[in-house]
Scaffold this motif. Structure first.
Motif, PDB file in Angstrom:
ATOM      1  N   THR A 161     -15.164  12.337  47.995  1.00 17.79           N
ATOM      2  CA  THR A 161     -15.701  12.273  49.356  1.00 17.79           C
ATOM      3  C   THR A 161     -16.751  13.343  49.620  1.00 17.79           C
ATOM      4  OG1 THR A 161     -13.843  13.594  50.163  1.00 17.79           O
ATOM      5  CG2 THR A 161     -13.652  11.192  50.350  1.00 17.79           C
ATOM      6  N   SER A 162     -16.790  14.391  48.808  1.00 18.28           N
ATOM      7  CA  SER A 162     -17.815  15.430  48.989  1.00 18.28           C
ATOM      8  C   SER A 162     -18.959  15.269  47.992  1.00 18.28           C
ATOM      9  CB  SER A 162     -17.192  16.825  48.862  1.00 18.28           C
ATOM     10  OG  SER A 162     -16.639  16.992  47.577  1.00 18.28           O
ATOM     11  N   SER A 163     -18.959  14.169  47.239  1.00 12.53           N
ATOM     12  CA  SER A 163     -20.028  13.936  46.266  1.00 12.53           C
ATOM     13  C   SER A 163     -21.146  13.106  46.903  1.00 12.53           C
ATOM     14  CB  SER A 163     -19.485  13.206  45.035  1.00 12.53           C
ATOM     15  OG  SER A 163     -19.393  11.824  45.287  1.00 12.53           O
ATOM     16  N   PHE A 164     -22.317  13.166  46.266  1.00 10.37           N
ATOM     17  CA  PHE A 164     -23.439  12.358  46.725  1.00 10.37           C
ATOM     18  C   PHE A 164     -23.187  10.867  46.476  1.00 10.37           C
ATOM     19  CE2 PHE A 164     -25.678  16.409  46.558  1.00 10.37           C
ATOM     20  CZ  PHE A 164     -26.453  16.338  47.702  1.00 10.37           C
ATOM     21  N   ASP A 165     -22.229  10.543  45.634  1.00 14.99           N
ATOM     22  CA  ASP A 165     -21.920   9.142  45.330  1.00 14.99           C
ATOM     23  C   ASP A 165     -20.958   8.512  46.338  1.00 14.99           C
ATOM     24  OD1 ASP A 165     -23.584   9.245  43.178  1.00 14.99           O
ATOM     25  OD2 ASP A 165     -22.034   8.998  41.660  1.00 14.99           O
ATOM     26  N   ARG A 166     -20.541   9.248  47.346  1.00 17.46           N
ATOM     27  CA  ARG A 166     -19.598   8.700  48.326  1.00 17.46           C
ATOM     28  C   ARG A 166     -20.062   7.352  48.903  1.00 17.46           C
ATOM     29  NH1 ARG A 166     -16.382  11.562  53.211  1.00 17.46           N
ATOM     30  NH2 ARG A 166     -15.656   9.654  54.176  1.00 17.46           N
ATOM     31  N   PRO A 167     -21.314   7.224  49.391  1.00 16.20           N
ATOM     32  CA  PRO A 167     -21.739   5.926  49.932  1.00 16.20           C
ATOM     33  C   PRO A 167     -21.693   4.808  48.885  1.00 16.20           C
ATOM     34  CG  PRO A 167     -23.303   7.647  50.555  1.00 16.20           C
ATOM     35  CD  PRO A 167     -22.349   8.246  49.558  1.00 16.20           C
ATOM     36  N   ARG A 168     -22.010   5.159  47.651  1.00 15.10           N
ATOM     37  CA  ARG A 168     -21.987   4.176  46.563  1.00 15.10           C
ATOM     38  C   ARG A 168     -20.562   3.660  46.334  1.00 15.10           C
ATOM     39  NH1 ARG A 168     -23.412   5.680  40.411  1.00 15.10           N
ATOM     40  NH2 ARG A 168     -23.612   3.595  39.601  1.00 15.10           N
ATOM     41  N   ILE A 169     -19.600   4.550  46.368  1.00 18.99           N
ATOM     42  CA  ILE A 169     -18.204   4.158  46.153  1.00 18.99           C
ATOM     43  C   ILE A 169     -17.691   3.336  47.335  1.00 18.99           C
ATOM     44  CG2 ILE A 169     -15.858   5.069  45.871  1.00 18.99           C
ATOM     45  CD1 ILE A 169     -17.177   7.375  44.253  1.00 18.99           C
ATOM     46  N   GLN A 170     -18.102   3.683  48.529  1.00 19.23           N
ATOM     47  CA  GLN A 170     -17.713   2.889  49.704  1.00 19.23           C
ATOM     48  C   GLN A 170     -18.301   1.476  49.620  1.00 19.23           C
ATOM     49  OE1 GLN A 170     -19.096   5.897  52.510  1.00 19.23           O
ATOM     50  NE2 GLN A 170     -16.998   6.205  53.224  1.00 19.23           N
ATOM     51  N   ARG A 171     -19.560   1.361  49.190  1.00 21.87           N
ATOM     52  CA  ARG A 171     -20.171   0.036  49.004  1.00 21.87           C
ATOM     53  C   ARG A 171     -19.442  -0.745  47.908  1.00 21.87           C
ATOM     54  NH1 ARG A 171     -24.874   3.074  49.472  1.00 21.87           N
ATOM     55  NH2 ARG A 171     -25.234   2.997  47.222  1.00 21.87           N
ATOM     56  N   GLU A 172     -19.040  -0.035  46.853  1.00 17.29           N
ATOM     57  CA  GLU A 172     -18.309  -0.680  45.756  1.00 17.29           C
ATOM     58  C   GLU A 172     -17.000  -1.292  46.265  1.00 17.29           C
ATOM     59  OE1 GLU A 172     -17.334  -1.940  41.863  1.00 17.29           O
ATOM     60  OE2 GLU A 172     -19.239  -1.276  42.701  1.00 17.29           O
ATOM     61  N   ALA A 173     -16.300  -0.580  47.144  1.00 11.47           N
ATOM     62  CA  ALA A 173     -15.048  -1.089  47.714  1.00 11.47           C
ATOM     63  C   ALA A 173     -15.305  -2.364  48.520  1.00 11.47           C
ATOM     64  CB  ALA A 173     -14.388  -0.026  48.586  1.00 11.47           C
ATOM     65  N   GLU A 174     -16.357  -2.362  49.313  1.00 14.55           N
ATOM     66  CA  GLU A 174     -16.694  -3.539  50.123  1.00 14.55           C
ATOM     67  C   GLU A 174     -17.060  -4.724  49.235  1.00 14.55           C
ATOM     68  OE1 GLU A 174     -19.830  -2.117  52.647  1.00 14.55           O
ATOM     69  OE2 GLU A 174     -18.496  -0.657  53.615  1.00 14.55           O
ATOM     70  N   TYR A 175     -17.833  -4.456  48.198  1.00 10.42           N
ATOM     71  CA  TYR A 175     -18.266  -5.517  47.297  1.00 10.42           C
ATOM     72  C   TYR A 175     -17.091  -6.104  46.518  1.00 10.42           C
ATOM     73  CZ  TYR A 175     -21.193  -7.857  43.773  1.00 10.42           C
ATOM     74  OH  TYR A 175     -21.788  -8.783  42.943  1.00 10.42           O
ATOM     75  N   LEU A 176     -16.222  -5.246  46.007  1.00 13.62           N
ATOM     76  CA  LEU A 176     -15.051  -5.724  45.274  1.00 13.62           C
ATOM     77  C   LEU A 176     -14.157  -6.556  46.180  1.00 13.62           C
ATOM     78  CD1 LEU A 176     -13.215  -5.895  42.807  1.00 13.62           C
ATOM     79  CD2 LEU A 176     -12.284  -3.650  43.447  1.00 13.62           C
ATOM     80  N   SER A 177     -13.963  -6.105  47.392  1.00  9.68           N
ATOM     81  CA  SER A 177     -13.141  -6.853  48.347  1.00  9.68           C
ATOM     82  C   SER A 177     -13.713  -8.254  48.568  1.00  9.68           C
ATOM     83  CB  SER A 177     -13.060  -6.096  49.674  1.00  9.68           C
ATOM     84  OG  SER A 177     -12.314  -6.832  50.598  1.00  9.68           O
ATOM     85  N   LYS A 178     -15.025  -8.337  48.732  1.00  9.91           N
ATOM     86  CA  LYS A 178     -15.683  -9.630  48.932  1.00  9.91           C
ATOM     87  C   LYS A 178     -15.478 -10.541  47.725  1.00  9.91           C
ATOM     88  CE  LYS A 178     -20.279 -11.558  49.164  1.00  9.91           C
ATOM     89  NZ  LYS A 178     -21.525 -11.352  48.523  1.00  9.91           N
TER      90      LYS A 178
END
Length: 197
Positions: A161-178
């Motif tokens: 959550t403190s990494s620059f990749d946080r938004p990327r991981i959040q998008r990954e969760a949304e995409y996987l869910s879809k």
């Protein structure tokens, strides 16, 4: 981390409690050299007789063929070339599996169990592997912690959550869910003995 951050991490986390014997080790394409460390470790432990390396020319550095770089690394660590199966054209996770499949089937008769080497937050790749190799019944995940794209700092499940990749991981969760909701990828269950159908 907040409760919602924990849920995201739980959802995208590819890890399984342990590794077991497998027909092969499958490494998804990556520009990062540490992507092959779990494969080398699993191979040296005698968990599988073959390492499949995937990934074609990198988008940013076309002369850098990801799978060939990884093959060179592993050979430099004493792993014989005949223990490596190298797919050199793929550009996506789906292509990693699609283009490696004929090479795998030419070498092995039956593929039931695979060790997938993935970043800790790339559970989607485990499902992509199951979709592309329909005879596979069990997938163990040998995960690794990547460095952030922007700052190069390593992060893991506890520090993402403190990494620059946080938004990327959040998008990954949304995409996987879809993809799972629409059944574009097969459902898998995480068990003590890997991901199973």
């Amino acid at each position: 981390m907040s409760v919602s951050d924990d849920r995201v991490a739980d959802f995208v986390d590819a890890s399984t409690p342990g590794l077991g014997k497998a027909d092969l080790i499958f490494v998804f394409g990556s520009t990062l050299p540490e992507a092959v460390s779990p494969a080398a470790e699993a191979f040296r432990s005698g968990l599988a007789p073959l390492i499949v390396l995937t990934g074609g020319p990198n988008r940013r550095r076309p002369a850098h063929v990801e799978s060939e770089v990884h093959a060179h690394q592993l050979q430099g660590q004493g792993i014989e070339p005949e223990r490596l199966l190298v797919e050199r054209r793929s550009r996506t996770s789906v292509e990693n599996v699609l283009l490696a499949r004929p090479l795998i089937e030419e070498r092995l008769r039956s593929i039931r169990t695979v060790i997938a080497v993935v970043k800790w937050w790339q559970r989607r790749q485990v499902h992509v592997l199951a979709a592309g190799l329909p005879t596979v019944e069990r997938i163990y995940a040998a995960t690794w912690n990547p460095a952030g794209r922007a700052d190069g700092r390593d992060y893991d499940r506890s520090s993402w959550t403190s990494s620059f990749d946080r938004p990327r991981i959040q998008r990954e969760a949304e995409y996987l869910s879809k993809l799972l909701t629409s059944e574009e990828l097969p459902a898998l269950s995480r068990t003590e003995a890997g991901w199973v159908r």
